[in-house]
Design a protein around this motif. Structure first.
Motif, PDB file in Angstrom:
ATOM      1  N   CYS A  63       0.826  -1.218   0.000  1.00  0.00           N
ATOM      2  CA  CYS A  63       0.000   0.000   0.000  1.00  0.00           C
ATOM      3  C   CYS A  63       0.852   1.255   0.000  1.00  0.00           C
ATOM      4  N   TRP A  64       1.844   1.294   0.875  1.00  0.00           N
ATOM      5  CA  TRP A  64       2.676   2.483   0.999  1.00  0.00           C
ATOM      6  C   TRP A  64       3.391   2.779  -0.310  1.00  0.00           C
ATOM      7  N   VAL A  65       4.006   1.766  -0.895  1.00  0.00           N
ATOM      8  CA  VAL A  65       4.757   1.968  -2.141  1.00  0.00           C
ATOM      9  C   VAL A  65       3.820   2.426  -3.251  1.00  0.00           C
ATOM     10  N   PHE A  66       2.678   1.762  -3.381  1.00  0.00           N
ATOM     11  CA  PHE A  66       1.768   2.057  -4.480  1.00  0.00           C
ATOM     12  C   PHE A  66       1.216   3.481  -4.380  1.00  0.00           C
ATOM     13  N   ILE A  67       0.805   3.891  -3.192  1.00  0.00           N
ATOM     14  CA  ILE A  67       0.195   5.216  -3.036  1.00  0.00           C
ATOM     15  C   ILE A  67       1.245   6.317  -3.105  1.00  0.00           C
ATOM     16  N   LEU A  68       2.402   6.099  -2.460  1.00  0.00           N
ATOM     17  CA  LEU A  68       3.473   7.092  -2.538  1.00  0.00           C
ATOM     18  C   LEU A  68       3.929   7.271  -3.981  1.00  0.00           C
ATOM     19  N   ILE A 108     -15.683  -1.818  -0.849  1.00  0.00           N
ATOM     20  CA  ILE A 108     -16.288  -0.492  -0.713  1.00  0.00           C
ATOM     21  C   ILE A 108     -15.192   0.488  -0.299  1.00  0.00           C
ATOM     22  N   PHE A 109     -15.047   1.553  -1.053  1.00  0.00           N
ATOM     23  CA  PHE A 109     -13.991   2.547  -0.823  1.00  0.00           C
ATOM     24  C   PHE A 109     -12.619   1.871  -0.896  1.00  0.00           C
ATOM     25  N   GLY A 110     -12.405   1.111  -1.963  1.00  0.00           N
ATOM     26  CA  GLY A 110     -11.126   0.442  -2.164  1.00  0.00           C
ATOM     27  C   GLY A 110     -10.063   1.383  -2.688  1.00  0.00           C
ATOM     28  N   VAL A 111      -8.927   0.821  -3.068  1.00  0.00           N
ATOM     29  CA  VAL A 111      -7.770   1.634  -3.454  1.00  0.00           C
ATOM     30  C   VAL A 111      -8.053   2.457  -4.708  1.00  0.00           C
ATOM     31  N   LEU A 112      -8.810   1.918  -5.669  1.00  0.00           N
ATOM     32  CA  LEU A 112      -9.086   2.683  -6.883  1.00  0.00           C
ATOM     33  C   LEU A 112     -10.003   3.870  -6.594  1.00  0.00           C
ATOM     34  N   THR A 113     -11.002   3.666  -5.727  1.00  0.00           N
ATOM     35  CA  THR A 113     -11.857   4.787  -5.325  1.00  0.00           C
ATOM     36  C   THR A 113     -11.029   5.864  -4.651  1.00  0.00           C
ATOM     37  N   PHE A 114     -10.109   5.438  -3.766  1.00  0.00           N
ATOM     38  CA  PHE A 114      -9.256   6.411  -3.102  1.00  0.00           C
ATOM     39  C   PHE A 114      -8.361   7.151  -4.094  1.00  0.00           C
ATOM     40  N   LEU A 115      -7.667   6.403  -4.961  1.00  0.00           N
ATOM     41  CA  LEU A 115      -6.734   7.041  -5.894  1.00  0.00           C
ATOM     42  C   LEU A 115      -7.459   8.005  -6.825  1.00  0.00           C
ATOM     43  N   GLY A 116      -8.642   7.619  -7.313  1.00  0.00           N
ATOM     44  CA  GLY A 116      -9.407   8.524  -8.158  1.00  0.00           C
ATOM     45  C   GLY A 116      -9.763   9.800  -7.423  1.00  0.00           C
ATOM     46  N   THR A 117     -10.200   9.676  -6.168  1.00  0.00           N
ATOM     47  CA  THR A 117     -10.534  10.847  -5.359  1.00  0.00           C
ATOM     48  C   THR A 117      -9.308  11.711  -5.106  1.00  0.00           C
ATOM     49  N   ALA A 118      -8.171  11.071  -4.791  1.00  0.00           N
ATOM     50  CA  ALA A 118      -6.935  11.813  -4.531  1.00  0.00           C
ATOM     51  C   ALA A 118      -6.497  12.593  -5.767  1.00  0.00           C
ATOM     52  N   LEU A 138       6.346  18.233   1.706  1.00  0.00           N
ATOM     53  CA  LEU A 138       6.726  16.840   1.972  1.00  0.00           C
ATOM     54  C   LEU A 138       6.747  16.567   3.467  1.00  0.00           C
ATOM     55  N   ALA A 139       7.362  17.460   4.234  1.00  0.00           N
ATOM     56  CA  ALA A 139       7.468  17.261   5.675  1.00  0.00           C
ATOM     57  C   ALA A 139       6.098  17.284   6.346  1.00  0.00           C
ATOM     58  N   VAL A 140       5.269  18.255   5.979  1.00  0.00           N
ATOM     59  CA  VAL A 140       3.941  18.370   6.586  1.00  0.00           C
ATOM     60  C   VAL A 140       3.072  17.159   6.227  1.00  0.00           C
ATOM     61  N   SER A 141       3.124  16.742   4.970  1.00  0.00           N
ATOM     62  CA  SER A 141       2.331  15.587   4.535  1.00  0.00           C
ATOM     63  C   SER A 141       2.757  14.323   5.269  1.00  0.00           C
ATOM     64  N   ALA A 142       4.079  14.131   5.413  1.00  0.00           N
ATOM     65  CA  ALA A 142       4.581  12.942   6.105  1.00  0.00           C
ATOM     66  C   ALA A 142       4.159  12.939   7.572  1.00  0.00           C
ATOM     67  N   LEU A 193     -10.041   8.197   2.993  1.00  0.00           N
ATOM     68  CA  LEU A 193      -9.411   9.338   2.332  1.00  0.00           C
ATOM     69  C   LEU A 193      -8.473  10.120   3.242  1.00  0.00           C
ATOM     70  N   LEU A 194      -8.895  10.423   4.468  1.00  0.00           N
ATOM     71  CA  LEU A 194      -8.128  11.314   5.335  1.00  0.00           C
ATOM     72  C   LEU A 194      -6.699  10.837   5.537  1.00  0.00           C
ATOM     73  N   LEU A 195      -6.549   9.566   5.855  1.00  0.00           N
ATOM     74  CA  LEU A 195      -5.218   9.022   6.132  1.00  0.00           C
ATOM     75  C   LEU A 195      -4.354   8.966   4.889  1.00  0.00           C
ATOM     76  N   TRP A 196      -4.823   8.291   3.851  1.00  0.00           N
ATOM     77  CA  TRP A 196      -3.965   7.971   2.717  1.00  0.00           C
ATOM     78  C   TRP A 196      -3.718   9.152   1.792  1.00  0.00           C
ATOM     79  N   LEU A 197      -4.577  10.179   1.849  1.00  0.00           N
ATOM     80  CA  LEU A 197      -4.348  11.359   1.021  1.00  0.00           C
ATOM     81  C   LEU A 197      -3.016  12.023   1.366  1.00  0.00           C
TER      82      LEU A 197
END
Length: 256
Positions: A63-68, A108-118, A138-142, A193-197
């Motif tokens: 998850c981390w690698v794919f979203i980052l 429901i609210f899977g990775v594709l839904t999240f990525l599209g929203t992001a 970068l620092a604030v997001s991390a 959304l809140l976390l992974w964005l």
């Protein structure tokens, strides 16, 4: 032949081959993880390591690698809003198919839904995001990703600081979309959304901090097969589960 090197050693103009290959490698890892999931929960082959911490770490690493990486690659595209709509629609398709054909394993609210929203949010907010210095963004997001990481457990915090969130936040499907899911909520693939964005935006600002000039070494391919997979990641994601299920079903019949 030029300067002792063939042109095939370089990626096509405009592409950073190693990024495609890293996405392809992560996709392979995800397919293997899902194959193990199917063996566990659909075919009854229990694996202690998969159900324990090793499996959890494997899943989170994917998850981390794919979203980052998705956030890092977002600035390459000139049509982020269009891409966001496409990916969100693919997520909606996955949700619809699983609800109809396998509701007990619904997504429901899977990775594709999240990525599209992001992607949609980033495209809309990009004029504001560009005003933030890359290193600061970068620092604030991390930090915000780290702070919000335990939001599913009812709190946010970092280090010794912990803030309990009101249970009224964890109310329904609408709140679940943002990461505040109630106890009765269930999805086999879920990304609030809140976390992974914030991880997506960390990748976005990492791209800005690195700069295109320092990315030039990423143009040279190492494994073109993985690069091809990375370029077609959306299609392969949509197809991989039916294919894996079909292969495992055939194997179950052959070795029964």
């Amino acid at each position: 032949m030029k300067n002792g090197h063939t042109t095939r050693q370089k990626a096509p103009a405009g592409r950073y081959a190693l990024l495609d290959e890293l996405r392809g490698l992560d996709l392979v890892s995800m397919m293997l993880y899902h194959a193990c999931w199917d063996m566990m929960f659909l075919f009854g082959i229990w694996m202690d390591w998969y159900a324990g911490m090793p499996g959890r770490l494997w899943q989170q690493a994917i998850c981390w690698v794919f979203i980052l990486l998705s956030g890092f690659c977002a600035p390459f595209g000139r049509h982020m809003l269009r891409r966001g709509v496409t990916v969100f629609a693919a997520g909606a398709l996955v949700t619809a198919v699983t609800l109809v054909f396998m509701p007990e394993n619904r997504v429901i609210f899977g990775v594709l839904t999240f990525l599209g929203t992001a992607m949609l949010l980033t495209g809309v907010l990009e004029p504001l995001l560009k005003k933030v210095m890359p290193a600061v963004g970068l620092a604030v997001s991390a930090v915000l990703f780290a702070v919000c990481y335990p939001v599913g457990s009812g709190w946010v915090g970092l280090g010794g600081w912990k803030l309990m969130l009101p249970q009224s936040l964890y109310a329904n499907y609408f709140t679940a979309f943002f990461g505040f899911y109630p106890d009765w909520f269930y999805s086999t693939d879920y990304f609030g959304l809140l976390l992974w964005l914030f991880l997506f935006w960390a990748g976005y600002y990492l791209h800005k901090a690195v700069g295109r000039r320092r990315m030039e070494p990423l143009r040279r391919p190492v494994c073109p097969a993985l690069g091809w997979m990375g370029q077609h990641s959306l299609l392969l994601y949509l197809l991989h589960q039916p294919v894996i299920y079909g292969v495992l079903s055939a194997a179950a019949v052959l070795f029964a």
